[in-house]
Scaffold this motif. Structure first.
Motif, PDB file in Angstrom:
ATOM      1  N   ALA A  94       0.826  -1.218   0.000  1.00  0.00           N
ATOM      2  CA  ALA A  94       0.000   0.000   0.000  1.00  0.00           C
ATOM      3  C   ALA A  94       0.862   1.271   0.000  1.00  0.00           C
ATOM      4  O   ALA A  94       0.365   2.358  -0.294  1.00  0.00           O
ATOM      5  CB  ALA A  94      -0.923   0.002   1.211  1.00  0.00           C
ATOM      6  N   ASP A  95       2.148   1.142   0.335  1.00  0.00           N
ATOM      7  CA  ASP A  95       3.029   2.320   0.358  1.00  0.00           C
ATOM      8  C   ASP A  95       3.677   2.609  -0.998  1.00  0.00           C
ATOM      9  O   ASP A  95       4.278   3.671  -1.192  1.00  0.00           O
ATOM     10  CB  ASP A  95       4.170   2.105   1.374  1.00  0.00           C
ATOM     11  CG  ASP A  95       3.668   2.079   2.807  1.00  0.00           C
ATOM     12  OD1 ASP A  95       2.655   2.746   3.094  1.00  0.00           O
ATOM     13  OD2 ASP A  95       4.294   1.376   3.625  1.00  0.00           O
ATOM     14  N   VAL A  96       3.597   1.634  -1.919  1.00  0.00           N
ATOM     15  CA  VAL A  96       4.418   1.714  -3.127  1.00  0.00           C
ATOM     16  C   VAL A  96       4.109   2.966  -3.966  1.00  0.00           C
ATOM     17  O   VAL A  96       5.025   3.703  -4.356  1.00  0.00           O
ATOM     18  CB  VAL A  96       4.257   0.429  -3.974  1.00  0.00           C
ATOM     19  CG1 VAL A  96       4.928   0.589  -5.337  1.00  0.00           C
ATOM     20  CG2 VAL A  96       4.847  -0.767  -3.226  1.00  0.00           C
ATOM     21  N   ALA A  97       2.824   3.215  -4.240  1.00  0.00           N
ATOM     22  CA  ALA A  97       2.474   4.319  -5.149  1.00  0.00           C
ATOM     23  C   ALA A  97       3.009   5.646  -4.624  1.00  0.00           C
ATOM     24  O   ALA A  97       3.596   6.440  -5.373  1.00  0.00           O
ATOM     25  CB  ALA A  97       0.961   4.379  -5.338  1.00  0.00           C
ATOM     26  N   GLU A  98       2.826   5.871  -3.332  1.00  0.00           N
ATOM     27  CA  GLU A  98       3.284   7.140  -2.736  1.00  0.00           C
ATOM     28  C   GLU A  98       4.808   7.268  -2.810  1.00  0.00           C
ATOM     29  O   GLU A  98       5.347   8.332  -3.110  1.00  0.00           O
ATOM     30  CB  GLU A  98       2.806   7.190  -1.292  1.00  0.00           C
ATOM     31  CG  GLU A  98       3.240   8.414  -0.526  1.00  0.00           C
ATOM     32  CD  GLU A  98       3.516   8.088   0.934  1.00  0.00           C
ATOM     33  OE1 GLU A  98       2.739   7.327   1.538  1.00  0.00           O
ATOM     34  OE2 GLU A  98       4.541   8.580   1.450  1.00  0.00           O
TER      35      GLU A  98
END
Ligand code: FMN
Length: 205
Positions: free
Chosen positions: A89-93
């Motif tokens: 869930a952190d990848v895009a940011e």
């Protein structure tokens, strides 16, 4: 004025005795952490956090959960270097700045997200390994940055991880991997310890 990097590697030692009168200004603490974040992380997740323990009160709290090691209260600052369990869930940011800078194609982001999910999602052991790799690279980078500024350091694994997490309010996905004391060396420290011969530790295949 900084030393040549190879000289930094050869001259670094783990300092046992620190000068308790030496302070490291907050601006220099921030610069050390900025430099540490140039270390690599898997998928550029940057799954780390640095807690700079530099007030007397916080040092005493850390020392109490770190085998009562005097260097924690003597050194100007001790960094708690925490690695976080990777989360897709952190990848895009984390990748957005590379996309906005124009060199990472937007369409790659979903692929990296899926790769992170596959690599770690159902594998708690791999998540923990990655948190340790992340914090270790960060700690090493911070250690040499400190040395380049003429500061001494000592990495420490001698602490109660649950106690550190509790006292310094780490999140449920954060692991305190290492402590790194940084400050001015006092008199009486040992010189560099001799190493095993390269022939004993290198396999050429
Ligand atoms: C993972 C790790 C944990 C360590 N833990 C401690 C510690 O809790 N206290 C301490 O005084 N030194 C600690 N050290 C320092 C080692 O004793 C030191 O690196 C080793 O004796 C080699 O000496 P040098 O770093 O001067 O080359 C630790 C080092 C590492 C890499």
């Amino acid at each position: 004025m900084t030393m040549h990097f190879l000289d930094l590697i050869e001259s670094r030692v783990s300092t046992n005795a620190f000068d308790p009168s030496k302070v490291v200004p907050v601006e220099q603490i921030q610069e050390l952490v900025r430099l540490a974040t140039h270390a690599p992380t898997a998928y550029n997740l940057q799954n780390w956090r640095f807690i700079a323990v530099h007030t007397s009160q916080a040092k005493a709290r850390l020392r109490a959960v770190a085998s009562d090691q005097p260097k924690i209260t003597d050194a100007a600052v001790t960094f708690i270097i925490a690695g976080a369990l990777p989360d897709h869930a952190d990848v895009a940011e984390r990748l957005r700045p590379a996309v906005e800078a124009g060199f990472m194609p937007e369409r790659m982001v979903a692929g990296w997200e899926e790769a992170v999910r596959q690599a770690y999602g159902q594998h708690p052991g791999r998540q923990r390994d990655e948190a340790f790799r992340t914090a270790t690279f960060a700690g090493a980078t911070l250690m040499f940055a400190a040395q380049a500024f003429g500061l001494a350091s000592c990495p420490m694994g001698g602490f109660d991880a649950d106690g550190v997490a509790r006292e310094f309010y780490l999140g449920s996905r954060e692991i305190p991997v290492m402590l790194l004391a940084v400050g001015q060396a006092a008199e009486g420290n040992w010189p560099a310890k001799p190493r095993r011969p390269v022939g004993d530790v290198l396999s050429l295949v």
